[in-house]
Each structure stands twice: as structure tokens, then as C-alpha cells.
Design an enzyme around this catalytic site. Structure first.
Site, short mmCIF file in Angstrom:
data_model
loop_
_atom_site.label_atom_id
_atom_site.label_comp_id
_atom_site.label_asym_id
_atom_site.label_seq_id
_atom_site.Cartn_x
_atom_site.Cartn_y
_atom_site.Cartn_z
N ASP A 1 0.83 -1.21 0.00
CA ASP A 1 0.00 0.00 0.00
C ASP A 1 0.87 1.26 0.00
O ASP A 1 1.97 1.26 0.56
CB ASP A 1 -0.92 -0.03 1.23
CG ASP A 1 -2.07 0.95 1.11
OD1 ASP A 1 -2.37 1.40 -0.01
OD2 ASP A 1 -2.67 1.28 2.15
N GLY B 1 -0.03 5.57 -4.41
CA GLY B 1 -0.62 6.86 -4.76
C GLY B 1 0.01 7.99 -3.96
O GLY B 1 0.38 9.03 -4.50
N TRP C 1 2.93 7.98 -2.60
CA TRP C 1 4.32 8.12 -3.04
C TRP C 1 4.39 9.03 -4.26
O TRP C 1 5.22 9.94 -4.33
CB TRP C 1 4.92 6.73 -3.36
CG TRP C 1 6.36 6.77 -3.72
CD1 TRP C 1 7.42 6.58 -2.89
CD2 TRP C 1 6.91 7.00 -5.04
NE1 TRP C 1 8.61 6.69 -3.59
CE2 TRP C 1 8.31 6.94 -4.91
CE3 TRP C 1 6.36 7.26 -6.29
CZ2 TRP C 1 9.17 7.13 -5.99
CZ3 TRP C 1 7.21 7.46 -7.36
CH2 TRP C 1 8.60 7.39 -7.21
N SER D 1 -7.42 -5.36 -5.36
CA SER D 1 -8.54 -5.94 -4.61
C SER D 1 -9.82 -5.89 -5.42
O SER D 1 -9.94 -5.11 -6.39
CB SER D 1 -8.73 -5.18 -3.29
OG SER D 1 -9.29 -3.90 -3.53
N ASN E 1 -10.91 -2.49 -5.55
CA ASN E 1 -10.14 -1.54 -6.37
C ASN E 1 -10.78 -1.30 -7.74
O ASN E 1 -10.44 -0.33 -8.42
CB ASN E 1 -8.68 -2.00 -6.55
CG ASN E 1 -7.82 -1.84 -5.30
OD1 ASN E 1 -6.90 -2.62 -5.07
ND2 ASN E 1 -8.10 -0.82 -4.49
N SER F 1 -8.19 -4.81 5.00
CA SER F 1 -8.79 -4.52 3.69
C SER F 1 -9.19 -5.78 2.90
O SER F 1 -8.87 -5.90 1.71
CB SER F 1 -7.86 -3.64 2.85
OG SER F 1 -7.55 -2.44 3.52
C1 IPE Z 1 -5.49 -2.68 -0.32
O1 IPE Z 1 -5.12 -1.35 -0.53
C2 IPE Z 1 -5.43 -3.40 -1.64
C3 IPE Z 1 -4.11 -3.53 -2.22
C4 IPE Z 1 -2.98 -3.21 -1.66
C5 IPE Z 1 -4.09 -4.09 -3.55
P1 IPE Z 1 -6.21 -0.19 -0.66
O2 IPE Z 1 -5.47 1.09 -0.75
O3 IPE Z 1 -7.15 -0.49 -1.76
O4 IPE Z 1 -6.98 -0.32 0.72
P2 IPE Z 1 -7.90 0.69 1.53
O5 IPE Z 1 -8.97 1.12 0.60
O6 IPE Z 1 -7.04 1.84 1.94
O7 IPE Z 1 -8.39 -0.10 2.69
C1 IPE Z 2 -1.51 0.28 -3.43
O1 IPE Z 2 -1.29 1.65 -3.41
C2 IPE Z 2 -1.74 -0.26 -4.81
C3 IPE Z 2 -3.11 -0.68 -5.09
C4 IPE Z 2 -4.09 -0.67 -4.23
C5 IPE Z 2 -3.40 -1.15 -6.43
P1 IPE Z 2 -2.50 2.68 -3.45
O2 IPE Z 2 -2.83 2.96 -4.88
O3 IPE Z 2 -3.61 2.23 -2.62
O4 IPE Z 2 -1.82 3.97 -2.82
P2 IPE Z 2 -2.42 4.94 -1.71
O5 IPE Z 2 -2.90 4.08 -0.58
O6 IPE Z 2 -3.55 5.68 -2.35
O7 IPE Z 2 -1.29 5.83 -1.34
MG MG Z 3 -4.05 2.41 -0.64
#
Ligand code: IPE
Ligand code: IPE
Ligand code: MG
Length: 239
Positions: free
Chosen positions: A13, A16, A18, A59, A62, A190
Site C-alpha cells: 500500500d 498513490g 508516493w 482488490s 479496487n 482490507s
Molecule cells: C489494499 O489497498 C489493496 C491492495 C494493496 C491491492 P487499498 O489502498 O485499496 O486499501 P484501503 O482502501 O485503503 O483499505
Molecule cells: C496500493 O497503493 C496499490 C493498489 C491498491 C493497487 P495505493 O494505490 O492504494 O496507494 P495509496 O494508498 O492511495 O497511497
Molecule cells: Mg491504498
């Protein structure tokens, strides 16, 4: 290292955040860098002698992200598995996938299948990508398949035990994770492997996934090794 976890699961996680921190206009750059971190984690885990590494890459939930981000993630996925086949062969790593794979774009499914077939004989470590994965969805499907077996007279209700349930999940072929690592500072699961992690050790790291390195993996393993896993017993009983 002794007392190594056999199976490590990672919630990757923070991609985004980063990208935002580094001034990129879209989150995509974070996902691209995230792939490099995954490569470091997978090769690092294989070098340490971890037998199973399972990573949460996308997920079920997602799919609700903006369409452009979902498309970019699928494109990055196809490109990366194609590119990393050589490394998987060199490191003797078998690629595996869990989740609702039939919901992935066709080219993604094809590329995954190709690399899973090509690496099927590798036996140093199993790298499992959780894609379009949701644990509640997985458990629901497992219950449906067990119910169907009961309805068909192939299974007695009293034979539905923990092993039968584990065996009906996508993870049937692997041991439960001993250690779950989540990066980015969030402390939640999650919808990841809810049944399988009932006694896993949880380690939350304050590092965004693209910055994750083998050192972070070693840090998490050191935390795991410092924990007393009592599984219901008293500390004295373990001595
Ligand atoms: C969990 O991350 C799913 C993955 C890392 C692929 P999310 O960023 O989607 O989780 P929430 O929404 O913050 O719980
Ligand atoms: C995890 O990073 C990657 C996926 C869930 C696909 P995020 O995209 O959730 O990044 P943040 O949590 O928004 O920083
Ligand atoms: Mg995330």
C-alpha cells in the site's frame, strides 16, 4: 536466519501517496515504481529462503477506482509479468495467482496463464499475486461450492471441517501465512486472506510501498522472530 516465516503475505500500500509526495501529476508513476519494489521484495524473499510470498496487487474493491487508474494498473500488470519471466526463471520462482481472475481483461489473463505455465516447474519459492481478490468473496464462493457438494450427495454436512473449508479456498495449495506485512502506515486488513491469517503475526511499516526494500523485509522478519507465538497457550507452556 532461523525461525523464518514459511509464508509471508504483503499488502502493498502507498503507491498513490508516493506519487503525490514526489510531485507526479498522476498516481500511475507510483504503481510503476511499486513494481520495482515488488521485484526487490520477491528476489529478496527468495534469497532469504522464504517458500511462499503472497502479495495483494489489486482488490475486488479496487475496481471502484477511476477507470483510467484501473486501466493503467492492468497495463502495468501485463507488461511487468511479461518482462519479469526471465528473472522468475533465473531465481527458480513459480508464479501463481488468486482472486476472481475471470474478471481481468483477456490479455491479462492470457499473459498470467502463459507465465504461470512457463514457471510451473520452478520450486524455490511460490510468488502468488492476489488480483481482483476479496477474501469475503473467496469465502462466499467456497461455501457455495461446499453446499453444492452436499446437495449432490458428495459431502456430508458433518464433514465440513476446517480442512474442508481451507481446501475450498483459492489458497488450498499453500500453508497459511505466518506473517502479514502492510506498508504505508495504514493498520487494516482490507479484505485480504481473512480466514488464512487467523494466527498470523501482523507487522505495519511506515514506508510507502515504492520505497520498500529488502532491508524492510528483513526488519519485518526480525519483528516476527521477536514475537512469542502462543496460539492460545501460556508463555510457560512454550518453555
Ligand atoms: C489494499 O489497498 C489493496 C491492495 C494493496 C491491492 P487499498 O489502498 O485499496 O486499501 P484501503 O482502501 O485503503 O483499505
Ligand atoms: C496500493 O497503493 C496499490 C493498489 C491498491 C493497487 P495505493 O494505490 O492504494 O496507494 P495509496 O494508498 O492511495 O497511497
Ligand atoms: Mg491504498
Amino acid at each position: 536466519m532461523n525461525n523464518l516465516p514459511e509464508h509471508i503475505a504483503i499488502i502493498m500500500d502507498g503507491n498513490g501517496r508516493w506519487a503525490k509526495q514526489h510531485g507526479f501529476l498522476t498516481r500511475i508513476k507510483g504503481h510503476e515504481r511499486g513494481v520495482l519494489a515488488l521485484k526487490a521484495a520477491a528476489t529478496g524473499a527468495a534469497e532469504l529462503g522464504i517458500k511462499y510470498l503472497t502479495v495483494y496487487a489489486f482488490s475486488s474493491e479496487n475496481w471502484s477506482r477511476p477507470q483510467a487508474e484501473v486501466n493503467a494498473l492492468m497495463r502495468i500488470l501485463v507488461k511487468s509479468i511479461k518482462r519479469e519471466l526471465k528473472t522468475l526463471m533465473e531465481k527458480n520462482i513459480r508464479l501463481n495467482a488468486i482472486g476472481n481472475l475471470s474478471t481481468l481483461p483477456k490479455d491479462c489473463q492470457d499473459e498470467l496463464q502463459e507465465v504461470m505455465n512457463a514457471t510451473a516447474g520452478n520450486d524455490h519459492m511460490v510468488l502468488t499475486l492476489a488480483l481482483s481478490y476479496g477474501s469475503r468473496q473467496e469465502i462466499t464462493q467456497a461455501m457455495q461450492s461446499l453446499a453444492l457438494q452436499v446437495a449432490n450427495g458428495e459431502l456430508k454436512p458433518e464433514d465440513i471441517d476446517q480442512a474442508a473449508i481451507s481446501g475450498a479456498l483459492h489458497t488450498a495449495e499453500m500453508p497459511d501465512p505466518d506473517l502479514v506485512i502492510r506498508t504505508s502506515g495504514e493498520q487494516r486488513i482490507s479484505n485480504f486472506l481473512l480466514w488464512q491469517i487467523s494466527y498470523a503475526e501482523l507487522v505495519f511499516l511506515n514506508v510507502l510501498w515504492p520505497d520498500f526494500s529488502k532491508e524492510h523485509l528483513e526488519q519485518a522478519i526480525a519483528q516476527f522472530q521477536g514475537r512469542e507465538r502462543r496460539i492460545g497457550k501460556t508463555s510457560e507452556q512454550l518453555k
